[in-house]
Scaffold this motif. Structure first.
Motif, PDB file in Angstrom:
ATOM      1  N   THR A 194       0.797  -1.225   0.000  1.00 45.54           N
ATOM      2  CA  THR A 194       0.000   0.000   0.000  1.00 45.54           C
ATOM      3  C   THR A 194       0.830   1.276   0.000  1.00 45.54           C
ATOM      4  O   THR A 194       0.608   2.161  -0.826  1.00 45.54           O
ATOM      5  CB  THR A 194      -0.928   0.006   1.221  1.00 45.54           C
ATOM      6  OG1 THR A 194      -1.827  -1.080   1.072  1.00 45.54           O
ATOM      7  CG2 THR A 194      -1.715   1.287   1.307  1.00 45.54           C
ATOM      8  N   ALA A 236       1.978   6.290  -7.153  1.00 44.51           N
ATOM      9  CA  ALA A 236       0.859   6.881  -7.899  1.00 44.51           C
ATOM     10  C   ALA A 236       0.844   8.399  -7.731  1.00 44.51           C
ATOM     11  O   ALA A 236       0.592   9.134  -8.696  1.00 44.51           O
ATOM     12  CB  ALA A 236      -0.471   6.266  -7.439  1.00 44.51           C
ATOM     13  N   ARG A 274      -2.976  -2.924  -5.041  1.00 45.53           N
ATOM     14  CA  ARG A 274      -2.289  -2.851  -3.751  1.00 45.53           C
ATOM     15  C   ARG A 274      -2.337  -4.215  -3.089  1.00 45.53           C
ATOM     16  O   ARG A 274      -3.410  -4.783  -2.935  1.00 45.53           O
ATOM     17  CB  ARG A 274      -2.965  -1.815  -2.857  1.00 45.53           C
ATOM     18  CG  ARG A 274      -2.816  -0.382  -3.360  1.00 45.53           C
ATOM     19  CD  ARG A 274      -3.866   0.500  -2.697  1.00 45.53           C
ATOM     20  NE  ARG A 274      -3.680   1.926  -2.944  1.00 45.53           N
ATOM     21  CZ  ARG A 274      -4.131   2.575  -3.999  1.00 45.53           C
ATOM     22  NH1 ARG A 274      -4.773   1.926  -4.960  1.00 45.53           N
ATOM     23  NH2 ARG A 274      -3.938   3.876  -4.122  1.00 45.53           N
ATOM     24  N   VAL A 302      -5.544  -1.699   2.216  1.00 43.26           N
ATOM     25  CA  VAL A 302      -6.096  -0.714   1.286  1.00 43.26           C
ATOM     26  C   VAL A 302      -6.142  -1.340  -0.094  1.00 43.26           C
ATOM     27  O   VAL A 302      -5.163  -1.927  -0.545  1.00 43.26           O
ATOM     28  CB  VAL A 302      -5.202   0.545   1.227  1.00 43.26           C
ATOM     29  CG1 VAL A 302      -5.700   1.496   0.144  1.00 43.26           C
ATOM     30  CG2 VAL A 302      -5.170   1.238   2.565  1.00 43.26           C
ATOM     31  N   LEU A 303      -7.283  -1.229  -0.766  1.00 48.77           N
ATOM     32  CA  LEU A 303      -7.377  -1.719  -2.143  1.00 48.77           C
ATOM     33  C   LEU A 303      -8.111  -0.666  -2.951  1.00 48.77           C
ATOM     34  O   LEU A 303      -9.215  -0.279  -2.599  1.00 48.77           O
ATOM     35  CB  LEU A 303      -8.133  -3.040  -2.183  1.00 48.77           C
ATOM     36  CG  LEU A 303      -7.414  -4.168  -1.454  1.00 48.77           C
ATOM     37  CD1 LEU A 303      -8.383  -5.205  -0.962  1.00 48.77           C
ATOM     38  CD2 LEU A 303      -6.372  -4.795  -2.348  1.00 48.77           C
ATOM     39  N   SER A 304      -7.486  -0.177  -4.008  1.00 49.50           N
ATOM     40  CA  SER A 304      -8.123   0.806  -4.879  1.00 49.50           C
ATOM     41  C   SER A 304      -7.586   0.584  -6.275  1.00 49.50           C
ATOM     42  O   SER A 304      -6.488   0.070  -6.441  1.00 49.50           O
ATOM     43  CB  SER A 304      -7.807   2.240  -4.449  1.00 49.50           C
ATOM     44  OG  SER A 304      -7.926   2.393  -3.060  1.00 49.50           O
ATOM     45  N   PRO A 343      -5.020   6.030  -8.467  1.00 49.01           N
ATOM     46  CA  PRO A 343      -4.447   6.926  -7.470  1.00 49.01           C
ATOM     47  C   PRO A 343      -5.507   7.410  -6.488  1.00 49.01           C
ATOM     48  O   PRO A 343      -6.699   7.431  -6.808  1.00 49.01           O
ATOM     49  CB  PRO A 343      -3.917   8.107  -8.299  1.00 49.01           C
ATOM     50  CG  PRO A 343      -3.940   7.669  -9.713  1.00 49.01           C
ATOM     51  CD  PRO A 343      -4.943   6.566  -9.828  1.00 49.01           C
ATOM     52  N   THR A 344      -5.083   7.803  -5.313  1.00 50.72           N
ATOM     53  CA  THR A 344      -5.999   8.301  -4.290  1.00 50.72           C
ATOM     54  C   THR A 344      -6.368   9.751  -4.572  1.00 50.72           C
ATOM     55  O   THR A 344      -5.491  10.611  -4.604  1.00 50.72           O
ATOM     56  CB  THR A 344      -5.327   8.189  -2.913  1.00 50.72           C
ATOM     57  OG1 THR A 344      -5.113   6.796  -2.647  1.00 50.72           O
ATOM     58  CG2 THR A 344      -6.177   8.784  -1.810  1.00 50.72           C
ATOM     59  N   ARG A 350      -7.661  13.485  -3.772  1.00 53.05           N
ATOM     60  CA  ARG A 350      -7.661  14.322  -2.566  1.00 53.05           C
ATOM     61  C   ARG A 350      -8.618  15.483  -2.798  1.00 53.05           C
ATOM     62  O   ARG A 350      -8.436  16.270  -3.710  1.00 53.05           O
ATOM     63  CB  ARG A 350      -6.241  14.785  -2.249  1.00 53.05           C
ATOM     64  CG  ARG A 350      -5.465  13.636  -1.610  1.00 53.05           C
ATOM     65  CD  ARG A 350      -4.014  13.881  -1.381  1.00 53.05           C
ATOM     66  NE  ARG A 350      -3.409  12.774  -0.626  1.00 53.05           N
ATOM     67  CZ  ARG A 350      -3.097  11.590  -1.142  1.00 53.05           C
ATOM     68  NH1 ARG A 350      -3.354  11.322  -2.401  1.00 53.05           N
ATOM     69  NH2 ARG A 350      -2.549  10.652  -0.392  1.00 53.05           N
ATOM     70  N   GLN A 376      -6.519   7.524   1.890  1.00 48.62           N
ATOM     71  CA  GLN A 376      -6.367   6.188   1.299  1.00 48.62           C
ATOM     72  C   GLN A 376      -7.488   5.236   1.716  1.00 48.62           C
ATOM     73  O   GLN A 376      -7.715   4.225   1.068  1.00 48.62           O
ATOM     74  CB  GLN A 376      -5.005   5.597   1.616  1.00 48.62           C
ATOM     75  CG  GLN A 376      -4.735   5.413   3.084  1.00 48.62           C
ATOM     76  CD  GLN A 376      -3.352   4.825   3.308  1.00 48.62           C
ATOM     77  OE1 GLN A 376      -2.611   4.631   2.377  1.00 48.62           O
ATOM     78  NE2 GLN A 376      -3.010   4.536   4.529  1.00 48.62           N
TER      79      GLN A 376
END
Lengths: 242, 199
Positions: free
Chosen positions: A212, A219, A236, B31-33, B36-37, B39, B144
Protein backbone atom coordinates in the motif's frame (compact mmCIF):
# COMPACT_ATOMS: atom_id res chain seq x y z
CA UNK A 1 -22.29 -13.11 -19.56
CA UNK A 2 -18.99 -14.68 -18.66
CA UNK A 3 -19.00 -18.33 -17.74
CA UNK A 4 -19.31 -18.90 -14.01
CA UNK A 5 -15.97 -19.36 -12.25
CA UNK A 6 -15.67 -22.86 -10.84
CA UNK A 7 -13.15 -24.49 -8.52
CA UNK A 8 -10.74 -26.67 -10.47
CA UNK A 9 -8.21 -29.15 -9.18
CA UNK A 10 -4.66 -27.86 -9.63
CA UNK A 11 -1.72 -30.26 -9.35
CA UNK A 12 1.75 -28.89 -8.68
CA UNK A 13 3.90 -29.72 -11.69
CA UNK A 14 7.13 -28.00 -10.64
CA UNK A 15 8.42 -25.40 -8.20
CA UNK A 16 11.37 -23.02 -8.54
CA UNK A 17 13.12 -21.05 -5.85
CA UNK A 18 12.83 -17.36 -6.73
CA UNK A 19 14.52 -15.82 -3.65
CA UNK A 20 15.17 -16.86 -0.06
CA UNK A 21 11.51 -16.13 0.72
CA UNK A 22 9.68 -16.63 -2.58
CA UNK A 23 8.83 -19.60 -4.75
CA UNK A 24 7.35 -19.94 -8.23
CA UNK A 25 4.78 -22.72 -8.55
CA UNK A 26 3.68 -24.19 -11.87
CA UNK A 27 0.26 -25.85 -11.67
CA UNK A 28 -1.50 -28.10 -14.12
CA UNK A 29 -5.20 -27.21 -14.18
CA UNK A 30 -7.36 -29.39 -16.44
CA UNK A 31 -9.99 -27.31 -18.24
CA UNK A 32 -8.27 -23.97 -17.58
CA UNK A 33 -10.02 -21.36 -19.79
CA UNK A 34 -6.98 -19.08 -20.22
CA UNK A 35 -6.37 -15.61 -18.78
CA UNK A 36 -5.11 -12.11 -19.46
CA UNK A 37 -1.83 -10.67 -18.16
CA UNK A 38 -2.40 -9.02 -14.80
CA UNK A 39 -5.27 -11.22 -13.64
CA UNK A 40 -5.24 -13.28 -10.47
CA UNK A 41 -6.70 -16.50 -9.12
CA UNK A 42 -8.21 -17.67 -5.86
CA UNK A 43 -6.43 -20.61 -4.26
CA UNK A 44 -8.27 -22.88 -1.81
CA UNK A 45 -6.54 -25.28 0.53
CA UNK A 46 -8.41 -28.01 2.39
CA UNK A 47 -7.05 -29.81 5.47
CA UNK A 48 -7.89 -33.49 5.99
CA UNK A 49 -10.64 -32.58 8.47
CA UNK A 50 -12.37 -30.33 5.93
CA UNK A 51 -11.07 -26.97 7.21
CA UNK A 52 -10.45 -24.63 4.27
CA UNK A 53 -8.57 -21.39 3.66
CA UNK A 54 -8.62 -19.18 0.57
CA UNK A 55 -6.25 -16.49 -0.70
CA UNK A 56 -5.79 -14.56 -3.96
CA UNK A 57 -2.52 -14.69 -5.94
CA UNK A 58 -1.48 -12.93 -9.12
CA UNK A 59 -0.66 -15.01 -12.16
CA UNK A 60 3.02 -14.59 -13.06
CA UNK A 61 2.84 -15.64 -16.72
CA UNK A 62 0.46 -15.98 -19.66
CA UNK A 63 -1.41 -19.28 -19.74
CA UNK A 64 0.52 -22.11 -21.34
CA UNK A 65 -2.33 -24.44 -22.23
CA UNK A 66 -3.41 -25.93 -18.90
CA UNK A 67 -0.28 -24.76 -17.05
CA UNK A 68 -0.34 -21.66 -14.92
CA UNK A 69 2.28 -20.02 -12.82
CA UNK A 70 2.15 -18.21 -9.47
CA UNK A 71 4.98 -16.63 -7.52
CA UNK A 72 4.30 -16.58 -3.80
CA UNK A 73 6.15 -14.59 -1.14
CA UNK A 74 6.22 -16.13 2.33
CA UNK A 75 4.28 -14.02 4.80
CA UNK A 76 5.85 -14.64 8.23
CA UNK A 77 3.30 -16.39 10.42
CA UNK A 78 0.97 -16.61 7.42
CA UNK A 79 -1.64 -19.31 7.05
CA UNK A 80 -1.47 -20.16 3.36
CA UNK A 81 1.77 -18.77 1.87
CA UNK A 82 4.17 -20.90 4.02
CA UNK A 83 2.33 -24.02 2.82
CA UNK A 84 2.77 -23.00 -0.82
CA UNK A 85 6.42 -21.93 -0.43
CA UNK A 86 7.73 -24.54 2.00
CA UNK A 87 5.48 -27.59 2.35
CA UNK A 88 3.99 -28.25 -1.07
CA UNK A 89 5.72 -30.81 -3.32
CA UNK A 90 5.15 -31.71 -6.97
CA UNK A 91 2.10 -33.94 -7.20
CA UNK A 92 0.29 -32.21 -4.30
CA UNK A 93 -3.04 -30.58 -5.08
CA UNK A 94 -4.94 -27.39 -4.31
CA UNK A 95 -8.06 -25.91 -5.87
CA UNK A 96 -7.93 -22.85 -8.09
CA UNK A 97 -10.71 -20.56 -9.30
CA UNK A 98 -10.34 -17.86 -11.92
CA UNK A 99 -9.23 -15.93 -13.76
CA UNK A 100 -10.35 -12.88 -11.75
CA UNK A 101 -10.13 -9.17 -12.55
CA UNK A 102 -10.83 -7.16 -15.66
CA UNK A 103 -9.15 -3.85 -14.80
CA UNK A 104 -5.50 -4.39 -13.90
CA UNK A 105 -4.75 -6.13 -17.21
CA UNK A 106 -2.61 -5.46 -20.27
CA UNK A 107 -3.71 -6.77 -23.65
CA UNK A 108 -1.39 -6.99 -26.67
CA UNK A 109 -3.96 -5.18 -28.85
CA UNK A 110 -3.17 -2.02 -26.89
CA UNK A 111 -0.74 0.34 -28.65
CA UNK A 112 0.12 2.85 -25.92
CA UNK A 113 3.59 2.69 -24.34
CA UNK A 114 3.59 0.96 -20.98
CA UNK A 115 5.20 1.89 -17.67
CA UNK A 116 5.31 -0.83 -15.03
CA UNK A 117 6.13 0.20 -11.47
CA UNK A 118 6.74 -2.68 -9.07
CA UNK A 119 7.32 -2.70 -5.35
CA UNK A 120 8.69 -6.01 -4.05
CA UNK A 121 6.34 -8.90 -4.82
CA UNK A 122 4.23 -6.44 -6.83
CA UNK A 123 6.42 -7.47 -9.75
CA UNK A 124 4.35 -10.65 -10.23
CA UNK A 125 1.39 -9.42 -12.34
CA UNK A 126 3.71 -6.96 -14.14
CA UNK A 127 6.00 -9.85 -15.11
CA UNK A 128 2.95 -11.54 -16.60
CA UNK A 129 2.55 -8.44 -18.81
CA UNK A 130 6.24 -8.51 -19.85
CA UNK A 131 5.94 -12.19 -20.74
CA UNK A 132 2.66 -11.60 -22.57
CA UNK A 133 4.34 -8.89 -24.66
CA UNK A 134 7.10 -11.36 -25.55
CA UNK A 135 4.63 -14.15 -26.30
CA UNK A 136 2.58 -11.93 -28.60
CA UNK A 137 5.72 -10.50 -30.27
CA UNK A 138 4.33 -7.06 -29.46
CA UNK A 139 6.51 -4.04 -30.27
CA UNK A 140 4.85 -1.77 -27.73
CA UNK A 141 7.67 -0.11 -25.74
CA UNK A 142 7.76 -1.18 -22.09
CA UNK A 143 9.62 0.29 -19.16
CA UNK A 144 9.84 -1.38 -15.77
CA UNK A 145 10.83 0.44 -12.60
CA UNK A 146 11.36 -2.26 -9.96
CA UNK A 147 11.84 -1.19 -6.35
CA UNK A 148 13.22 -3.83 -3.99
CA UNK A 149 15.10 -4.10 -0.73
CA UNK A 150 18.34 -5.62 -1.91
CA UNK A 151 19.85 -7.43 -4.94
CA UNK A 152 19.03 -10.84 -3.46
CA UNK A 153 15.31 -10.00 -3.30
CA UNK A 154 14.99 -9.84 -7.09
CA UNK A 155 12.38 -12.10 -8.62
CA UNK A 156 13.02 -13.41 -12.16
CA UNK A 157 16.61 -12.15 -11.90
CA UNK A 158 18.08 -14.11 -14.84
CA UNK A 159 15.13 -13.53 -17.13
CA UNK A 160 15.16 -9.78 -16.54
CA UNK A 161 18.94 -9.66 -17.01
CA UNK A 162 18.65 -10.90 -20.62
CA UNK A 163 18.46 -7.94 -23.00
CA UNK A 164 15.04 -7.61 -24.62
CA UNK A 165 14.38 -5.06 -27.37
CA UNK A 166 11.77 -2.53 -26.30
CA UNK A 167 11.97 -3.38 -22.60
CA UNK A 168 14.01 -1.12 -20.29
CA UNK A 169 14.46 -2.16 -16.68
CA UNK A 170 15.50 0.14 -13.82
CA UNK A 171 16.16 -1.26 -10.34
CA UNK A 172 15.73 0.86 -7.23
CA UNK A 173 17.13 -0.52 -3.98
CA UNK A 174 15.62 0.61 -0.71
CA UNK A 175 18.06 -0.94 1.81
CA UNK A 176 21.18 -2.37 0.21
CA UNK A 177 22.67 -1.41 -3.14
CA UNK A 178 24.91 -3.61 -5.30
CA UNK A 179 28.45 -2.45 -6.13
CA UNK A 180 28.65 -0.02 -9.01
CA UNK A 181 25.22 1.53 -8.47
CA UNK A 182 25.46 5.25 -7.70
CA UNK A 183 21.87 5.85 -6.53
CA UNK A 184 21.84 5.70 -2.73
CA UNK A 185 19.50 3.13 -1.18
CA UNK A 186 16.10 4.61 -0.46
CA UNK A 187 12.45 4.86 -1.34
CA UNK A 188 11.11 5.72 -4.79
CA UNK A 189 11.45 9.40 -5.72
CA UNK A 190 10.21 11.72 -8.46
CA UNK A 191 13.57 11.51 -10.25
CA UNK A 192 13.36 7.70 -10.39
CA UNK A 193 10.08 7.81 -12.28
CA UNK A 194 11.13 10.80 -14.38
CA UNK A 195 14.26 8.91 -15.53
CA UNK A 196 12.97 5.34 -15.58
CA UNK A 197 9.48 6.06 -16.90
CA UNK A 198 7.98 7.83 -19.91
CA UNK A 199 7.22 11.53 -20.27
CA UNK A 200 3.54 12.15 -19.50
CA UNK A 201 3.16 13.57 -23.03
CA UNK A 202 3.63 10.05 -24.45
CA UNK A 203 0.40 9.12 -22.65
CA UNK A 204 1.65 5.75 -21.44
CA UNK A 205 -0.53 3.26 -19.61
CA UNK A 206 0.90 3.01 -16.09
CA UNK A 207 0.52 -0.09 -13.92
CA UNK A 208 1.61 0.18 -10.30
CA UNK A 209 1.64 -2.82 -7.97
CA UNK A 210 3.07 -3.43 -4.53
CA UNK A 211 2.44 -2.80 -0.85
CA UNK A 212 0.00 0.00 0.00
CA UNK A 213 2.55 2.62 1.04
CA UNK A 214 4.62 2.04 -2.09
CA UNK A 215 1.62 2.23 -4.41
CA UNK A 216 0.33 5.41 -2.76
CA UNK A 217 3.76 7.05 -3.12
CA UNK A 218 4.35 5.91 -6.71
CA UNK A 219 0.86 6.88 -7.90
CA UNK A 220 1.20 10.33 -6.31
CA UNK A 221 4.58 10.81 -8.03
CA UNK A 222 3.08 9.84 -11.40
CA UNK A 223 0.31 12.41 -10.88
CA UNK A 224 2.97 15.01 -9.98
CA UNK A 225 4.78 14.19 -13.25
CA UNK A 226 1.59 15.00 -15.15
CA UNK A 227 0.22 11.53 -15.85
CA UNK A 228 -3.59 11.50 -15.99
CA UNK A 229 -5.23 9.61 -13.11
CA UNK A 230 -7.31 7.52 -15.51
CA UNK A 231 -4.08 6.16 -17.07
CA UNK A 232 -2.73 4.96 -13.72
CA UNK A 233 -3.94 1.51 -12.75
CA UNK A 234 -3.04 0.30 -9.30
CA UNK A 235 -3.11 -2.95 -7.43
CA UNK A 236 -2.29 -2.85 -3.75
CA UNK A 237 -1.10 -5.97 -1.99
CA UNK A 238 -2.35 -5.62 1.54
CA UNK A 239 0.14 -6.69 4.22
CA UNK A 240 -2.28 -9.24 5.61
CA UNK A 241 -2.07 -12.63 7.24
CA UNK A 242 -1.36 -14.51 4.01
CA UNK B 1 -15.32 -31.65 0.73
CA UNK B 2 -12.75 -30.26 -1.71
CA UNK B 3 -9.42 -31.70 -2.73
CA UNK B 4 -7.28 -32.24 0.36
CA UNK B 5 -3.90 -30.51 0.17
CA UNK B 6 -1.36 -32.89 1.71
CA UNK B 7 0.29 -31.40 4.77
CA UNK B 8 -2.00 -28.37 5.08
CA UNK B 9 -3.34 -27.74 8.59
CA UNK B 10 -4.29 -24.06 8.66
CA UNK B 11 -4.37 -21.53 11.47
CA UNK B 12 -8.07 -21.61 12.38
CA UNK B 13 -8.07 -18.12 13.83
CA UNK B 14 -11.40 -17.92 15.52
CA UNK B 15 -13.88 -15.62 13.90
CA UNK B 16 -16.68 -17.89 15.07
CA UNK B 17 -19.97 -17.42 13.27
CA UNK B 18 -19.05 -13.84 12.37
CA UNK B 19 -16.71 -14.92 9.57
CA UNK B 20 -18.40 -15.48 6.19
CA UNK B 21 -17.30 -18.44 4.04
CA UNK B 22 -13.82 -18.14 2.53
CA UNK B 23 -12.81 -15.15 4.69
CA UNK B 24 -9.99 -14.80 7.23
CA UNK B 25 -9.47 -12.28 10.03
CA UNK B 26 -7.01 -9.39 9.90
CA UNK B 27 -6.00 -6.90 12.55
CA UNK B 28 -4.62 -4.25 10.18
CA UNK B 29 -6.68 -2.35 7.60
CA UNK B 30 -5.55 -3.24 4.07
CA UNK B 31 -6.10 -0.71 1.29
CA UNK B 32 -7.38 -1.72 -2.14
CA UNK B 33 -8.12 0.81 -4.88
CA UNK B 34 -7.99 0.73 -8.65
CA UNK B 35 -6.15 4.00 -9.15
CA UNK B 36 -4.45 6.93 -7.47
CA UNK B 37 -6.00 8.30 -4.29
CA UNK B 38 -8.05 11.44 -5.01
CA UNK B 39 -7.66 14.32 -2.57
CA UNK B 40 -10.76 16.48 -2.18
CA UNK B 41 -10.57 19.81 -0.30
CA UNK B 42 -13.45 20.16 2.18
CA UNK B 43 -14.46 23.59 0.88
CA UNK B 44 -15.12 22.03 -2.54
CA UNK B 45 -16.58 18.79 -1.24
CA UNK B 46 -20.26 18.06 -1.71
CA UNK B 47 -22.57 15.08 -1.55
CA UNK B 48 -25.69 14.76 -3.71
CA UNK B 49 -28.68 12.49 -4.16
CA UNK B 50 -30.12 12.64 -7.70
CA UNK B 51 -33.65 11.30 -8.09
CA UNK B 52 -35.11 9.48 -11.07
CA UNK B 53 -37.31 12.58 -11.64
CA UNK B 54 -34.24 14.78 -12.09
CA UNK B 55 -34.25 16.46 -8.68
CA UNK B 56 -30.92 16.92 -6.90
CA UNK B 57 -30.49 17.21 -3.13
CA UNK B 58 -27.07 18.61 -2.12
CA UNK B 59 -25.08 18.84 1.08
CA UNK B 60 -21.88 20.77 1.69
CA UNK B 61 -19.35 19.45 4.22
CA UNK B 62 -20.67 21.79 6.93
CA UNK B 63 -24.26 20.78 6.19
CA UNK B 64 -23.34 17.10 6.50
CA UNK B 65 -21.62 17.75 9.82
CA UNK B 66 -24.72 19.58 11.11
CA UNK B 67 -26.90 16.49 10.65
CA UNK B 68 -27.40 13.89 13.41
CA UNK B 69 -24.32 11.63 13.57
CA UNK B 70 -24.19 7.93 14.38
CA UNK B 71 -21.26 5.72 15.43
CA UNK B 72 -21.97 2.22 14.13
CA UNK B 73 -19.63 -0.65 15.10
CA UNK B 74 -19.73 -3.23 12.31
CA UNK B 75 -17.82 -6.15 10.78
CA UNK B 76 -16.47 -5.56 7.27
CA UNK B 77 -15.67 -8.17 4.63
CA UNK B 78 -13.45 -7.55 1.59
CA UNK B 79 -13.87 -9.72 -1.51
CA UNK B 80 -10.09 -10.25 -1.45
CA UNK B 81 -10.78 -12.51 1.57
CA UNK B 82 -9.94 -10.37 4.60
CA UNK B 83 -12.52 -9.55 7.25
CA UNK B 84 -12.18 -7.09 10.09
CA UNK B 85 -14.44 -7.30 13.12
CA UNK B 86 -15.81 -4.47 15.25
CA UNK B 87 -14.78 -1.49 13.12
CA UNK B 88 -16.22 1.78 14.44
CA UNK B 89 -17.25 4.56 12.08
CA UNK B 90 -18.86 7.94 12.50
CA UNK B 91 -21.20 9.42 9.96
CA UNK B 92 -24.72 10.17 8.82
CA UNK B 93 -27.24 7.40 8.27
CA UNK B 94 -28.64 7.34 4.75
CA UNK B 95 -32.08 7.25 6.40
CA UNK B 96 -31.41 10.86 7.46
CA UNK B 97 -30.20 11.90 4.02
CA UNK B 98 -33.16 10.25 2.29
CA UNK B 99 -35.75 11.87 4.63
CA UNK B 100 -36.87 14.57 2.16
CA UNK B 101 -36.05 12.67 -1.03
CA UNK B 102 -39.09 11.75 -3.09
CA UNK B 103 -38.32 8.62 -5.03
CA UNK B 104 -39.82 5.30 -5.97
CA UNK B 105 -36.59 4.01 -7.55
CA UNK B 106 -35.38 0.52 -6.69
CA UNK B 107 -31.78 0.98 -7.84
CA UNK B 108 -28.92 3.24 -6.84
CA UNK B 109 -25.61 3.97 -8.53
CA UNK B 110 -23.08 5.39 -6.10
CA UNK B 111 -20.45 7.64 -7.70
CA UNK B 112 -17.18 8.96 -6.31
CA UNK B 113 -14.53 11.62 -6.73
CA UNK B 114 -11.99 10.00 -9.05
CA UNK B 115 -14.64 8.30 -11.18
CA UNK B 116 -15.39 5.09 -9.24
CA UNK B 117 -18.96 3.75 -9.35
CA UNK B 118 -20.82 0.87 -7.72
CA UNK B 119 -24.47 -0.21 -7.72
CA UNK B 120 -26.56 -1.11 -4.68
CA UNK B 121 -30.32 -1.72 -4.46
CA UNK B 122 -32.02 1.19 -2.65
CA UNK B 123 -33.44 -1.12 0.04
CA UNK B 124 -29.87 -2.08 1.01
CA UNK B 125 -29.11 1.58 1.77
CA UNK B 126 -32.06 2.23 4.10
CA UNK B 127 -33.33 1.07 7.51
CA UNK B 128 -30.07 1.51 9.38
CA UNK B 129 -27.96 -0.46 6.89
CA UNK B 130 -25.71 2.28 5.43
CA UNK B 131 -23.89 5.49 6.34
CA UNK B 132 -21.86 8.29 4.81
CA UNK B 133 -18.88 7.97 7.14
CA UNK B 134 -16.15 10.56 7.75
CA UNK B 135 -14.39 9.11 10.80
CA UNK B 136 -12.88 5.69 11.47
CA UNK B 137 -11.80 4.44 14.91
CA UNK B 138 -12.12 7.96 16.33
CA UNK B 139 -9.90 9.60 13.69
CA UNK B 140 -10.63 11.58 10.54
CA UNK B 141 -10.98 9.15 7.65
CA UNK B 142 -7.63 9.10 5.81
CA UNK B 143 -7.66 9.70 2.03
CA UNK B 144 -6.37 6.19 1.30
CA UNK B 145 -9.35 4.76 3.18
CA UNK B 146 -11.78 6.97 1.26
CA UNK B 147 -11.69 10.29 3.12
CA UNK B 148 -13.12 12.89 3.37
CA UNK B 149 -16.15 10.56 3.33
CA UNK B 150 -17.08 7.12 2.09
CA UNK B 151 -20.19 5.02 1.93
CA UNK B 152 -20.26 2.23 4.52
CA UNK B 153 -22.68 -0.57 3.70
CA UNK B 154 -21.17 -3.37 5.77
CA UNK B 155 -23.55 -6.22 4.96
CA UNK B 156 -22.17 -6.34 1.39
CA UNK B 157 -18.57 -6.97 0.26
CA UNK B 158 -16.57 -3.84 0.94
CA UNK B 159 -16.11 -2.74 -2.69
CA UNK B 160 -19.75 -1.59 -2.44
CA UNK B 161 -18.70 0.82 0.34
CA UNK B 162 -17.49 3.41 -2.17
CA UNK B 163 -14.51 5.52 -1.11
CA UNK B 164 -14.43 9.29 -1.81
CA UNK B 165 -18.21 9.21 -2.22
CA UNK B 166 -19.70 12.11 -4.14
CA UNK B 167 -23.30 11.14 -4.70
CA UNK B 168 -26.04 8.60 -5.29
CA UNK B 169 -28.03 8.44 -8.50
CA UNK B 170 -31.46 6.83 -8.11
CA UNK B 171 -32.55 4.78 -11.11
CA UNK B 172 -35.52 2.74 -12.24
CA UNK B 173 -33.18 0.19 -13.77
CA UNK B 174 -30.07 -1.46 -12.39
CA UNK B 175 -26.82 -0.06 -13.78
CA UNK B 176 -23.64 -2.02 -12.91
CA UNK B 177 -20.66 -0.06 -11.63
CA UNK B 178 -16.87 -0.33 -11.97
CA UNK B 179 -16.12 -3.76 -10.48
CA UNK B 180 -19.54 -5.13 -11.44
CA UNK B 181 -18.57 -4.70 -15.10
CA UNK B 182 -15.09 -6.16 -14.45
CA UNK B 183 -16.12 -9.68 -13.47
CA UNK B 184 -17.40 -9.17 -9.92
CA UNK B 185 -20.85 -10.09 -8.60
CA UNK B 186 -23.69 -7.62 -9.08
CA UNK B 187 -24.96 -7.82 -5.48
CA UNK B 188 -22.03 -9.09 -3.39
CA UNK B 189 -23.46 -10.80 -0.29
CA UNK B 190 -20.49 -12.20 1.72
CA UNK B 191 -22.68 -14.77 3.49
CA UNK B 192 -23.65 -16.31 0.16
CA UNK B 193 -20.07 -15.85 -1.08
CA UNK B 194 -21.18 -13.81 -4.09
CA UNK B 195 -17.68 -12.77 -5.15
CA UNK B 196 -17.71 -13.03 -8.92
CA UNK B 197 -20.22 -12.83 -11.72
CA UNK B 198 -22.44 -15.92 -11.63
CA UNK B 199 -21.65 -16.89 -7.99
Amino acid sequence: MRPRLIWRTARLREARVETGTARTLVFEVPGWPGHAAGQHVDVRLTADDGYTAQRSYSLAAPADGELLELTVETVPDGEVSPYLTEVMRPGDEVEIRGPVGGWFVWRPASKAPVLLVAGGSGIVPLMAMIRERRRAASRVPFRLVYSLRAPESRYYAEELRRPEPGLDVTYLYTRATPDGVSRPAGRILLADLAEGGWPAGFEPDCYVCGPTGFVEAAADLLLALGHAPERIRTERFGPTGG
Amino acid sequence: MGIVSRGFHGKRRDGGDRLPPGQYLVEDFPVLSAGPTPRVPLERWEFAIDTEAGQTHRWSWDELMALPQETPTVDIHCVTKWSKLDTTWEGVSLDVLFEDVESAADYALIYSYGGYTTNVPVEDLLDGKAWIAHRFDGEELAPQHGGPARLVVPHLYFWKSAKWVRGIRLLNEDYPGFWETAGYHNYGDPWREQRYEGD
